[in-house]
Design a protein around this motif. Sequence first.
Motif, PDB file in Angstrom:
ATOM      1  N   VAL A 135       0.829  -1.308   0.032  1.00  0.00           N
ATOM      2  CA  VAL A 135      -0.117  -0.088   0.047  1.00  0.00           C
ATOM      3  C   VAL A 135       0.814   1.102   0.126  1.00  0.00           C
ATOM      4  O   VAL A 135       1.883   1.263   0.681  1.00  0.00           O
ATOM      5  CB  VAL A 135      -0.847   0.023   1.173  1.00  0.00           C
ATOM      6  CG1 VAL A 135      -2.002  -0.912   1.171  1.00  0.00           C
ATOM      7  CG2 VAL A 135      -0.146   0.071   2.548  1.00  0.00           C
ATOM      8  N   ASP A 136       0.318   2.246  -0.780  1.00  0.00           N
ATOM      9  CA  ASP A 136       0.922   3.748  -0.679  1.00  0.00           C
ATOM     10  C   ASP A 136       0.443   4.189   0.497  1.00  0.00           C
ATOM     11  O   ASP A 136      -0.266   3.947   1.416  1.00  0.00           O
ATOM     12  CB  ASP A 136       0.363   4.467  -1.887  1.00  0.00           C
ATOM     13  CG  ASP A 136       0.529   5.748  -1.736  1.00  0.00           C
ATOM     14  OD1 ASP A 136       1.692   6.290  -1.465  1.00  0.00           O
ATOM     15  OD2 ASP A 136      -0.407   6.654  -1.620  1.00  0.00           O
ATOM     16  N   ILE A 137       0.995   5.356   1.209  1.00  0.00           N
ATOM     17  CA  ILE A 137       0.805   5.805   2.338  1.00  0.00           C
ATOM     18  C   ILE A 137      -0.420   7.144   2.098  1.00  0.00           C
ATOM     19  O   ILE A 137      -1.378   6.814   2.147  1.00  0.00           O
ATOM     20  CB  ILE A 137       1.977   6.211   3.222  1.00  0.00           C
ATOM     21  CG1 ILE A 137       2.876   5.018   3.629  1.00  0.00           C
ATOM     22  CG2 ILE A 137       1.456   7.133   4.540  1.00  0.00           C
ATOM     23  CD1 ILE A 137       3.977   5.382   4.545  1.00  0.00           C
ATOM     24  N   ASP A 138       0.089   8.111   1.555  1.00  0.00           N
ATOM     25  CA  ASP A 138      -0.536   9.519   1.670  1.00  0.00           C
ATOM     26  C   ASP A 138      -1.650   9.312   0.461  1.00  0.00           C
ATOM     27  O   ASP A 138      -1.138   9.127  -0.476  1.00  0.00           O
ATOM     28  CB  ASP A 138       0.244  10.486   1.379  1.00  0.00           C
ATOM     29  CG  ASP A 138       1.159  11.061   2.775  1.00  0.00           C
ATOM     30  OD1 ASP A 138       0.379  10.883   3.620  1.00  0.00           O
ATOM     31  OD2 ASP A 138       2.192  11.430   2.585  1.00  0.00           O
ATOM     32  N   GLY A 139      -2.605   9.606   0.995  1.00  0.00           N
ATOM     33  CA  GLY A 139      -3.769   9.812  -0.098  1.00  0.00           C
ATOM     34  C   GLY A 139      -4.654   8.538  -0.307  1.00  0.00           C
ATOM     35  O   GLY A 139      -5.488   8.248  -0.998  1.00  0.00           O
ATOM     36  N   ASN A 145       2.727   8.915  -8.730  1.00  0.00           N
ATOM     37  CA  ASN A 145       4.086   8.152  -8.468  1.00  0.00           C
ATOM     38  C   ASN A 145       3.627   6.643  -8.006  1.00  0.00           C
ATOM     39  O   ASN A 145       4.370   6.013  -7.758  1.00  0.00           O
ATOM     40  CB  ASN A 145       4.639   8.644  -7.208  1.00  0.00           C
ATOM     41  CG  ASN A 145       3.714   8.705  -5.780  1.00  0.00           C
ATOM     42  OD1 ASN A 145       2.612   8.319  -5.955  1.00  0.00           O
ATOM     43  ND2 ASN A 145       4.424   8.606  -4.819  1.00  0.00           N
ATOM     44  N   ASP A 146       2.218   6.073  -8.389  1.00  0.00           N
ATOM     45  CA  ASP A 146       2.014   4.793  -8.019  1.00  0.00           C
ATOM     46  C   ASP A 146       1.869   4.030  -9.436  1.00  0.00           C
ATOM     47  O   ASP A 146       1.187   3.140  -9.332  1.00  0.00           O
ATOM     48  CB  ASP A 146       0.585   4.955  -7.159  1.00  0.00           C
ATOM     49  CG  ASP A 146       0.920   5.316  -5.917  1.00  0.00           C
ATOM     50  OD1 ASP A 146       1.975   4.970  -5.347  1.00  0.00           O
ATOM     51  OD2 ASP A 146       0.067   5.924  -5.280  1.00  0.00           O
ATOM     52  N   ILE A 147       1.922   4.837 -10.433  1.00  0.00           N
ATOM     53  CA  ILE A 147       1.652   4.015 -11.837  1.00  0.00           C
ATOM     54  C   ILE A 147       2.439   2.762 -12.142  1.00  0.00           C
ATOM     55  O   ILE A 147       2.102   1.739 -12.238  1.00  0.00           O
ATOM     56  CB  ILE A 147       1.689   5.038 -13.093  1.00  0.00           C
ATOM     57  CG1 ILE A 147       0.561   6.025 -13.072  1.00  0.00           C
ATOM     58  CG2 ILE A 147       1.745   4.374 -14.489  1.00  0.00           C
ATOM     59  CD1 ILE A 147       0.542   7.167 -13.738  1.00  0.00           C
ATOM     60  N   GLY A 162      -3.122   2.397  -4.685  1.00  0.00           N
ATOM     61  CA  GLY A 162      -2.403   3.502  -4.712  1.00  0.00           C
ATOM     62  C   GLY A 162      -3.410   4.788  -4.979  1.00  0.00           C
ATOM     63  O   GLY A 162      -4.462   4.327  -5.258  1.00  0.00           O
ATOM     64  N   ASP A 163      -2.987   5.961  -4.866  1.00  0.00           N
ATOM     65  CA  ASP A 163      -3.941   6.883  -5.180  1.00  0.00           C
ATOM     66  C   ASP A 163      -3.423   8.085  -6.475  1.00  0.00           C
ATOM     67  O   ASP A 163      -4.107   8.790  -6.940  1.00  0.00           O
ATOM     68  CB  ASP A 163      -4.086   7.886  -4.117  1.00  0.00           C
ATOM     69  CG  ASP A 163      -2.973   8.630  -3.626  1.00  0.00           C
ATOM     70  OD1 ASP A 163      -1.814   8.155  -3.541  1.00  0.00           O
ATOM     71  OD2 ASP A 163      -3.164   9.871  -3.522  1.00  0.00           O
ATOM     72  N   SER A 164      -2.076   7.854  -6.679  1.00  0.00           N
ATOM     73  CA  SER A 164      -1.285   8.991  -7.335  1.00  0.00           C
ATOM     74  C   SER A 164      -0.736   8.627  -8.458  1.00  0.00           C
ATOM     75  O   SER A 164      -0.420   7.634  -8.878  1.00  0.00           O
ATOM     76  CB  SER A 164      -0.755   9.847  -6.287  1.00  0.00           C
ATOM     77  OG  SER A 164       0.149  10.736  -6.885  1.00  0.00           O
TER      78      SER A 164
HETATM   79 MG   LIG Z   1      -0.026   8.564  -2.373  1.00  0.00          MG
END
Ligand SMILES: [Mg+2]
Length: 222
Positions: free
Chosen positions: A6-10, A174-176, A170-172
């Motif tokens: 998992v990504d953290i922010d968002g 930088n998660d592609i 992810g959300d953003s």
């Molecule tokens: Mg994020």
Amino acid sequence: MKAVAVDIDGTITDTARKLCPEALKAIRMLESRGIPVILATGNILCYARAASVLIGTSGGIVAENGGVIYADEEVRVLGNIQKALDAYGHLRRLYPVRKVQFSELRVSEVALTREVPEEAIKEALRDFDVEVYDTGFAIHLTDPAVSKGSGLEMVAASMGLDASRIMAIGDSENDIEFLEAAGLKVAVANADPELREVADYVTAAPYGDGVAEAIHKFILKG
Ligand SMILES: [Mg+2]
Ligand SMILES: O=C(O)COP(=O)(O)O
């Protein structure tokens, strides 16, 4: 799926960067069933490691968008910060850019506050060897040799897993690469359109509630 990343922010946090209790519960449930959770973030390693300890994740950690990896209790710096510093030096002559808090702790990339638009930064850095990511929280100048995707593959290998057996959320933008590297690709409802496009599943709920939704739907099955 053998692990969840998992990504953290968002993703497990909201826009104010507060951790979602539902995501925490779902992550703890995974860990209690022997499914390790990996954290992957644009933030610095000490922040991510503190989050890992407090949340209770046992998988490796990808920090600084893949520029730094923590696996097998070892820290590896994989991104070349000089590329970002050269780009930052150029930007400073054009715009009043500012680094984010605790930038002195960054070892592989430069992260800027979001006052200057991403498009202007991308245009100014066209001839520089850096990836520009706007995460919604900061603008990152990252060595293109690394990404959260390359980081996930390295962390997975250190855990004896193939990234194809991992669900990534992810959300953003930088998660592609992060989602592209994973076997099951999930974007939370608040995700950038570019990320939704690469996702196998977009959650109905935003932020951490979306994380809990995906964990129950695909891994805990209920
Ligand atoms: Mg994020
Ligand atoms: O540090 C940022 O800008 C965003 O961090 P994230 O990768 O955890 O969303």
